[in-house]
Design a protein around this motif. Structure first.
Motif, mmCIF file in Angstrom:
data_model
loop_
_atom_site.group_PDB
_atom_site.id
_atom_site.type_symbol
_atom_site.label_atom_id
_atom_site.label_comp_id
_atom_site.label_asym_id
_atom_site.label_seq_id
_atom_site.Cartn_x
_atom_site.Cartn_y
_atom_site.Cartn_z
ATOM 1 N N SER A 181 50.348 47.711 174.787
ATOM 2 C CA SER A 181 50.369 48.839 175.722
ATOM 3 C C SER A 181 49.064 49.642 175.736
ATOM 4 O O SER A 181 48.783 50.358 176.695
ATOM 5 C CB SER A 181 51.532 49.777 175.388
ATOM 6 O OG SER A 181 51.397 50.320 174.080
ATOM 7 N N GLY A 182 48.268 49.541 174.678
ATOM 8 C CA GLY A 182 47.036 50.323 174.601
ATOM 9 C C GLY A 182 45.824 49.563 175.088
ATOM 10 O O GLY A 182 45.930 48.485 175.704
ATOM 11 N N LEU A 183 44.645 50.116 174.823
ATOM 12 C CA LEU A 183 43.394 49.483 175.226
ATOM 13 C C LEU A 183 43.229 48.138 174.532
ATOM 14 O O LEU A 183 42.786 47.162 175.144
ATOM 15 C CB LEU A 183 42.218 50.403 174.883
ATOM 16 C CG LEU A 183 40.815 49.880 175.253
ATOM 17 C CD1 LEU A 183 40.714 49.642 176.757
ATOM 18 C CD2 LEU A 183 39.743 50.859 174.774
ATOM 19 N N PHE A 184 43.577 48.085 173.240
ATOM 20 C CA PHE A 184 43.509 46.843 172.486
ATOM 21 C C PHE A 184 44.890 46.542 171.905
ATOM 22 O O PHE A 184 45.628 47.459 171.546
ATOM 23 C CB PHE A 184 42.504 46.949 171.338
ATOM 24 C CG PHE A 184 41.100 47.208 171.787
ATOM 25 C CD1 PHE A 184 40.426 46.269 172.545
ATOM 26 C CD2 PHE A 184 40.463 48.395 171.450
ATOM 27 C CE1 PHE A 184 39.128 46.502 172.959
ATOM 28 C CE2 PHE A 184 39.163 48.634 171.862
ATOM 29 C CZ PHE A 184 38.500 47.691 172.622
ATOM 30 N N PRO A 185 45.251 45.258 171.804
ATOM 31 C CA PRO A 185 46.527 44.901 171.166
ATOM 32 C C PRO A 185 46.555 45.408 169.726
ATOM 33 O O PRO A 185 45.526 45.461 169.060
ATOM 34 C CB PRO A 185 46.528 43.371 171.213
ATOM 35 C CG PRO A 185 45.581 43.021 172.303
ATOM 36 C CD PRO A 185 44.513 44.074 172.262
ATOM 37 N N LYS A 186 47.733 45.775 169.267
ATOM 38 C CA LYS A 186 47.872 46.294 167.896
ATOM 39 C C LYS A 186 49.089 45.645 167.245
ATOM 40 O O LYS A 186 50.159 45.565 167.837
ATOM 41 C CB LYS A 186 48.039 47.809 167.924
ATOM 42 C CG LYS A 186 48.210 48.434 166.544
ATOM 43 C CD LYS A 186 48.409 49.939 166.632
ATOM 44 C CE LYS A 186 47.158 50.620 167.147
ATOM 45 N NZ LYS A 186 47.308 52.107 167.110
ATOM 46 N N VAL A 187 48.908 45.185 166.024
ATOM 47 C CA VAL A 187 50.014 44.611 165.267
ATOM 48 C C VAL A 187 50.884 45.743 164.735
ATOM 49 O O VAL A 187 50.397 46.653 164.077
ATOM 50 C CB VAL A 187 49.489 43.758 164.095
ATOM 51 C CG1 VAL A 187 50.658 43.200 163.286
ATOM 52 C CG2 VAL A 187 48.623 42.622 164.610
ATOM 53 N N THR A 188 52.171 45.707 165.038
ATOM 54 C CA THR A 188 53.093 46.754 164.593
ATOM 55 C C THR A 188 54.106 46.263 163.570
ATOM 56 O O THR A 188 54.718 47.075 162.874
ATOM 57 C CB THR A 188 53.853 47.326 165.791
ATOM 58 O OG1 THR A 188 54.579 46.269 166.442
ATOM 59 C CG2 THR A 188 52.885 47.953 166.804
ATOM 60 N N GLY A 189 54.310 44.963 163.490
ATOM 61 C CA GLY A 189 55.305 44.456 162.551
ATOM 62 C C GLY A 189 55.072 43.003 162.201
ATOM 63 O O GLY A 189 54.398 42.262 162.923
ATOM 64 N N LEU A 190 55.631 42.618 161.081
ATOM 65 C CA LEU A 190 55.514 41.259 160.576
ATOM 66 C C LEU A 190 56.857 40.818 160.024
ATOM 67 O O LEU A 190 57.506 41.561 159.300
ATOM 68 C CB LEU A 190 54.459 41.223 159.466
ATOM 69 C CG LEU A 190 54.459 40.024 158.520
ATOM 70 C CD1 LEU A 190 54.068 38.763 159.253
ATOM 71 C CD2 LEU A 190 53.506 40.281 157.361
ATOM 72 N N ARG A 191 57.252 39.614 160.400
ATOM 73 C CA ARG A 191 58.426 38.995 159.794
ATOM 74 C C ARG A 191 57.966 37.751 159.053
ATOM 75 O O ARG A 191 57.356 36.866 159.642
ATOM 76 C CB ARG A 191 59.460 38.641 160.856
ATOM 77 C CG ARG A 191 60.334 39.818 161.269
ATOM 78 C CD ARG A 191 61.092 39.541 162.540
ATOM 79 N NE ARG A 191 60.242 39.783 163.706
ATOM 80 C CZ ARG A 191 60.567 39.436 164.943
ATOM 81 N NH1 ARG A 191 61.709 38.805 165.169
ATOM 82 N NH2 ARG A 191 59.756 39.691 165.952
ATOM 83 N N LEU A 192 58.254 37.734 157.772
ATOM 84 C CA LEU A 192 57.833 36.637 156.924
ATOM 85 C C LEU A 192 59.065 35.811 156.553
ATOM 86 O O LEU A 192 59.991 36.311 155.916
ATOM 87 C CB LEU A 192 57.165 37.194 155.672
ATOM 88 C CG LEU A 192 56.424 36.205 154.789
ATOM 89 C CD1 LEU A 192 55.251 35.592 155.523
ATOM 90 C CD2 LEU A 192 55.953 36.892 153.517
ATOM 91 N N TYR A 193 59.060 34.545 156.963
ATOM 92 C CA TYR A 193 60.207 33.668 156.741
ATOM 93 C C TYR A 193 59.918 32.755 155.549
ATOM 94 O O TYR A 193 58.933 32.014 155.549
ATOM 95 C CB TYR A 193 60.495 32.857 158.003
ATOM 96 C CG TYR A 193 60.864 33.731 159.172
ATOM 97 C CD1 TYR A 193 62.194 34.094 159.395
ATOM 98 C CD2 TYR A 193 59.892 34.233 160.035
ATOM 99 C CE1 TYR A 193 62.538 34.925 160.457
ATOM 100 C CE2 TYR A 193 60.226 35.058 161.096
ATOM 101 C CZ TYR A 193 61.550 35.402 161.302
ATOM 102 O OH TYR A 193 61.888 36.226 162.352
ATOM 103 N N THR A 194 60.785 32.826 154.543
ATOM 104 C CA THR A 194 60.577 32.106 153.291
ATOM 105 C C THR A 194 61.876 31.437 152.849
ATOM 106 O O THR A 194 62.938 31.636 153.454
ATOM 107 C CB THR A 194 60.124 33.070 152.183
ATOM 108 O OG1 THR A 194 61.212 33.948 151.846
ATOM 109 C CG2 THR A 194 58.929 33.917 152.631
ATOM 110 N N SER A 195 61.767 30.656 151.784
ATOM 111 C CA SER A 195 62.975 30.132 151.137
ATOM 112 C C SER A 195 62.942 30.533 149.668
ATOM 113 O O SER A 195 61.871 30.651 149.070
ATOM 114 C CB SER A 195 63.058 28.605 151.277
ATOM 115 O OG SER A 195 61.985 27.979 150.603
ATOM 116 N N ASP A 196 64.115 30.752 149.099
ATOM 117 C CA ASP A 196 64.250 31.173 147.708
ATOM 118 C C ASP A 196 64.581 29.954 146.854
ATOM 119 O O ASP A 196 65.683 29.399 146.964
ATOM 120 C CB ASP A 196 65.367 32.207 147.599
ATOM 121 C CG ASP A 196 65.482 32.813 146.207
ATOM 122 O OD1 ASP A 196 64.956 32.205 145.255
ATOM 123 O OD2 ASP A 196 66.109 33.883 146.070
#
Length: 216
Positions: A181-196
């Motif tokens: 939405s702004g002048l430059f893209p901005k990272v707001t969140g991260l989802r990290l998919y892993t296995s235990d």
């Protein structure tokens, strides 16, 4: 967390990432637009599931020989893939144990090498040999404070691990939420998919990202 490179067009379009990256990698696929920009990562939740969740059903998941990890973003389906490199005996290559490249799913699905700035400031990694044979310490260029471990799990087989809350999780993929939405893209969140490895369950780490200025 990595930062976004300048966009060449609105329709084309971020690790580490890391990553990326991880807490992690996923931010790994971004490049810092300002040398002083250092995003803050905060874990919001951790959820275990029987099945591996799909962050975006519209995006194809890569299935590459020796695949260790991949990173996708809300911007488009283009994906950064990390694969293991082995010698003739099936051991991790001592000099260059990881190969990194784009799988351009938003185009024709072709592979493409990383550009130099993507490699140097975003998706590239630094690897050093660990104290244990066939184990390597690894950091993403865009997320140097978070250390991962590349482990040989068998002949021509390896896995990438991150340590969260005093537990080791095998990385599968990361998904970056990007605000355009702004002048430059901005990272707001991260989802990290892993296995235990202890429970056999899939674990999704949801991480909030704040601070820093980014360009794709």
């Amino acid at each position: 967390m990595p930062a976004l490179l300048r966009k060449t067009s609105r329709g084309r379009s971020l690790t580490s990432l890391l990553c990326a990256v991880c807490l992690t990698l996923a931010t790994s696929l971004l490049t810092v637009s300002a040398a002083s920009a250092k995003p803050t990562l905060s874990i919001l939740s951790t959820q275990s599931t029987q099945q591996l969740p799909t962050a975006n059903p519209a995006f194809k998941h890569p299935k590459e020989p020796g695949q260790l990890f991949f990173l996708q973003r809300t911007l488009n389906a283009n994906t950064v893939v990390y694969t293991a490199r082995f010698d003739a005996e099936g051991n991790l290559d001592a000099k260059q144990p990881i190969a990194i490249y784009w799988r351009r799913f938003a185009d024709q699905g072709q592979t493409m090498p990383l550009r130099w700035y993507e490699r140097m400031f975003g998706f590239g990694v630094r690897v050093s040999s660990g104290a244990v044979s066939n184990r390597h310490s690894l950091t993403f260029n865009a997320l140097k404070r978070h250390q991962l471990e590349l482990r040989q799990t068998g002949p021509f087989s390896a896995a990438l691990f991150t340590r969260q809350n005093n537990r080791d999780y095998q990385l599968i993929y990361a998904y970056l939420d990007v605000d355009e939405s702004g002048l430059f893209p901005k990272v707001t969140g991260l989802r990290l998919y892993t296995s235990d490895p202890q429970t056999g369950l899939y674990v999704t780490h949801t991480i909030a990202v704040s601070g820093g200025a980014y360009k794709e």
